[in-house]
Scaffold this motif. Structure first.
Motif, mmCIF file in Angstrom:
data_model
loop_
_atom_site.group_PDB
_atom_site.id
_atom_site.type_symbol
_atom_site.label_atom_id
_atom_site.label_comp_id
_atom_site.label_asym_id
_atom_site.label_seq_id
_atom_site.Cartn_x
_atom_site.Cartn_y
_atom_site.Cartn_z
ATOM 1 N N UNK A 1 79.088 28.385 21.431
ATOM 2 C CA UNK A 1 79.474 27.535 22.778
ATOM 3 C C UNK A 1 79.024 26.325 22.570
ATOM 4 N N UNK A 2 80.195 25.314 22.381
ATOM 5 C CA UNK A 2 79.814 24.019 22.748
ATOM 6 C C UNK A 2 79.690 23.572 24.059
ATOM 7 N N UNK A 3 79.752 24.062 25.161
ATOM 8 C CA UNK A 3 79.723 23.825 26.891
ATOM 9 C C UNK A 3 78.080 23.806 27.267
ATOM 10 N N UNK A 4 77.472 23.591 26.340
ATOM 11 C CA UNK A 4 75.705 24.590 26.782
ATOM 12 C C UNK A 4 75.421 22.739 27.531
ATOM 13 N N UNK A 5 75.618 21.270 27.052
ATOM 14 C CA UNK A 5 74.927 19.887 27.273
ATOM 15 C C UNK A 5 75.538 19.924 28.805
ATOM 16 N N UNK A 6 77.207 20.245 28.802
ATOM 17 C CA UNK A 6 77.492 19.734 30.347
ATOM 18 C C UNK A 6 77.491 21.098 31.576
ATOM 19 N N UNK A 7 77.061 21.885 30.466
ATOM 20 C CA UNK A 7 76.711 22.554 32.067
ATOM 21 C C UNK A 7 75.611 22.765 31.788
ATOM 22 N N UNK A 8 74.199 21.970 31.492
ATOM 23 C CA UNK A 8 72.985 21.699 32.267
ATOM 24 C C UNK A 8 72.708 20.683 33.042
ATOM 25 N N UNK A 9 73.804 19.810 32.670
ATOM 26 C CA UNK A 9 74.052 18.346 34.327
ATOM 27 C C UNK A 9 75.038 19.078 35.265
ATOM 28 N N UNK A 10 75.916 19.886 35.058
ATOM 29 C CA UNK A 10 76.673 20.199 35.722
ATOM 30 C C UNK A 10 75.501 21.159 37.099
ATOM 31 N N UNK A 11 74.403 22.174 36.551
ATOM 32 C CA UNK A 11 73.751 23.133 37.417
ATOM 33 C C UNK A 11 72.651 21.596 37.587
ATOM 34 N N UNK A 12 72.126 20.704 36.827
ATOM 35 C CA UNK A 12 71.460 20.270 37.405
ATOM 36 C C UNK A 12 71.759 19.520 38.207
ATOM 37 N N UNK A 13 72.776 18.833 38.500
ATOM 38 C CA UNK A 13 73.286 17.789 39.483
ATOM 39 C C UNK A 13 73.792 19.168 41.087
ATOM 40 N N UNK A 14 73.781 19.908 40.280
ATOM 41 C CA UNK A 14 74.621 21.137 41.878
ATOM 42 C C UNK A 14 73.019 21.488 42.806
ATOM 43 N N UNK A 15 71.805 22.146 41.619
ATOM 44 C CA UNK A 15 70.373 21.364 41.733
ATOM 45 C C UNK A 15 69.460 20.455 43.420
ATOM 46 N N UNK A 16 69.607 18.761 42.091
ATOM 47 C CA UNK A 16 69.038 18.290 42.775
ATOM 48 C C UNK A 16 70.178 17.716 44.191
ATOM 49 N N UNK A 17 71.815 17.727 44.424
ATOM 50 C CA UNK A 17 72.463 17.452 45.124
ATOM 51 C C UNK A 17 72.213 18.919 46.935
ATOM 52 N N UNK A 18 71.530 19.725 45.549
ATOM 53 C CA UNK A 18 71.308 21.106 47.173
ATOM 54 C C UNK A 18 70.401 20.807 48.174
ATOM 55 N N UNK A 19 68.832 19.860 47.016
ATOM 56 C CA UNK A 19 67.173 19.507 48.149
ATOM 57 C C UNK A 19 67.565 18.147 47.878
ATOM 58 N N UNK A 20 68.293 16.793 47.427
ATOM 59 C CA UNK A 20 68.753 15.918 48.140
ATOM 60 C C UNK A 20 69.304 15.650 49.613
#
Length: 410
Positions: free
Chosen positions: A87-106
């Motif tokens: 799986x070469x997408x781990x870092x990008x997925x972490x950034x994406x999911x983190x962005x989604x979570x932060x956006x939802x809270x903010x």
């Protein structure tokens, strides 16, 4: 039968149980013990190079907190590599999911607990997406996750932009907090940590003695008593020292066992059980060992592939929660190179390049080696580019050693 005859028969029965010699026990486990020895040597080297700062209690806690993502993602990567995927997408997925979570809270005012659940659901959906293409369309995982790396990095850029701050104190506590100090401080050390450490030592010694007694009872080869004693002494020393470090960490109001350590310990226990005691674990090893034979034996290889990518999505979402909690902000640049750390931890820990072989303890040691490298070189003030170079060399050496060992056995 008389009591004397019965006693004599029991003594004869005990003597007939075959026992491993100490030398044979060491040689039989040289590979697994070698990686532990390598970890100890690396720790001692950096302890000297950092002026004894590496093993400061607060630095050890920081090692766990800052490198938790490596072990969390490496567990998922282990299962993929065993089944001959990547799986070469781990870092990008972490950034994406983190962005989604932060956006939802903010922007949506989402509660932090609901945000965690939301991020996990998003991670599972990512696992479904990539698992579908690999398992049922039969596109190589390298290609699917390479595409995923680009897709999710682009989505992370759209959602998070430069940065989205996270202001929830309970959410931030996940990565930087400690277990409650319910017993207070004893002579400057956290009481709860001391109690848990003592229980851990007792359980370790009991498990070693029980294992040996069970082997003797079943009349199979048992460890020599000297080797069992050596393992118990080493186990007591290691658990005792880690307990001392954790108990002395923190500040005047909090300290002890970090929440991250509890999360990691739980994941190690769960996934060790999955790989060693569940049908799914046996199927993963079967698929990685010989996919055609696994199909002929009735293993649904497509479903196995789908499940391990679904699991990778779950673990990546947990890693994204940990990283977002520690950084307290989401950005498009988060997670760059995280997939390389996870892959490196697997290979350093003895996972076979071509699949079929790999263990949770091995990955744990591999992740610790990566963490010590990150922490030690950072304390020394080494440039990030040099750190990356050193880690790359370590991975090459680890894989070369693994391949050369296999060739000698062949």
């Amino acid at each position: 039968m008389s009591a004397v005859e019965s006693h004599a028969q029991d003594k004869s029965h005990e003597k007939s149980v075959p026992t491993f010699s100490l030398k044979g026990q060491i040689l039989a486990n040289l590979r697994s013990y070698g990686i532990f020895l390598a970890l100890i040597i690396i720790i001692l080297i950096f302890q000297v190079l950092t002026g004894n700062r590496l093993l400061y209690p607060n630095n050890v806690v920081a090692l766990v907190q800052q490198n938790a993502y490596v072990l969390i993602t490496a567990i998922g990567m282990l299962m993929l590599i065993i089944a001959t995927h990547i799986d070469l997408s781990v870092g990008s997925v972490i950034a994406f999911i983190g962005g989604v979570g932060a956006y939802a809270m903010m922007n949506w005012g989402m509660n932090w607990m609901l945000a965690i659940l939301f991020m996990i659901v998003v991670g599972l959906l990512v696992g479904v997406w990539q698992g579908f293409w690999v398992a049922y369309v039969h596109i190589p995982a390298f290609v699917v996750t390479l595409g995923g790396m680009l897709i999710f990095r682009g989505l992370a850029t759209l959602i998070a932009g430069e940065s989205i701050a996270v202001r929830s104190t309970p959410f931030r506590t996940i990565a930087i907090g400690y277990l409650p100090n319910v017993f207070g401080f004893w002579w400057g050390f956290d009481g709860l940590t001391i109690v848990i450490g003592a229980i851990g030592i007792a359980l370790f010694v009991w498990s070693q003695l029980r294992k040996r007694a069970k082997a003797a009872r079943n009349r199979i080869e048992v460890e020599s008593s000297i080797w069992t004693t050596v393992k118990c002494v080493l186990g007591i020393a290691i658990i005792g020292y880690v307990t001392y470090l954790f108990a002395g960490s923190g500040n005047a109001t909090e300290g002890g066992i970090p929440i991250m350590f509890v999360l990691i310990a739980a994941l190690i226990g769960i996934y060790w059980f999955v790989l060693n005691r569940m049908i799914l674990g046996r199927d993963i090893y079967a698929v990685g060992g010989n996919r055609k034979a696994a199909i002929l034996s009735g293993v649904n290889t497509e479903l196995v592939d789908f499940k391990i990518f679904l699991n990778m999505g779950l673990l990546t979402s947990i890693a994204s929660i940990v990283v977002l909690s520690r950084l307290a902000s989401a950005s498009a640049a988060t997670g760059q190179g995280f997939e390389m750390d996870a892959i490196a931890a697997c290979f350093i820990g003895g996972t076979a390049v071509f699949g079929g072989i790999g263990t949770i303890p091995g990955v744990l040691v591999g992740a610790l080696i990566m963490g010590v490298l990150n922490q030690g070189l950072s304390i020394m003030g080494i440039d990030a580019s040099i750190i990356s170079t050193i880690k790359g060399l370590v991975v090459i050496v680890a894989v070369a050693y693994d391949l050369l060992s296999k060739r000698k056995k062949a």
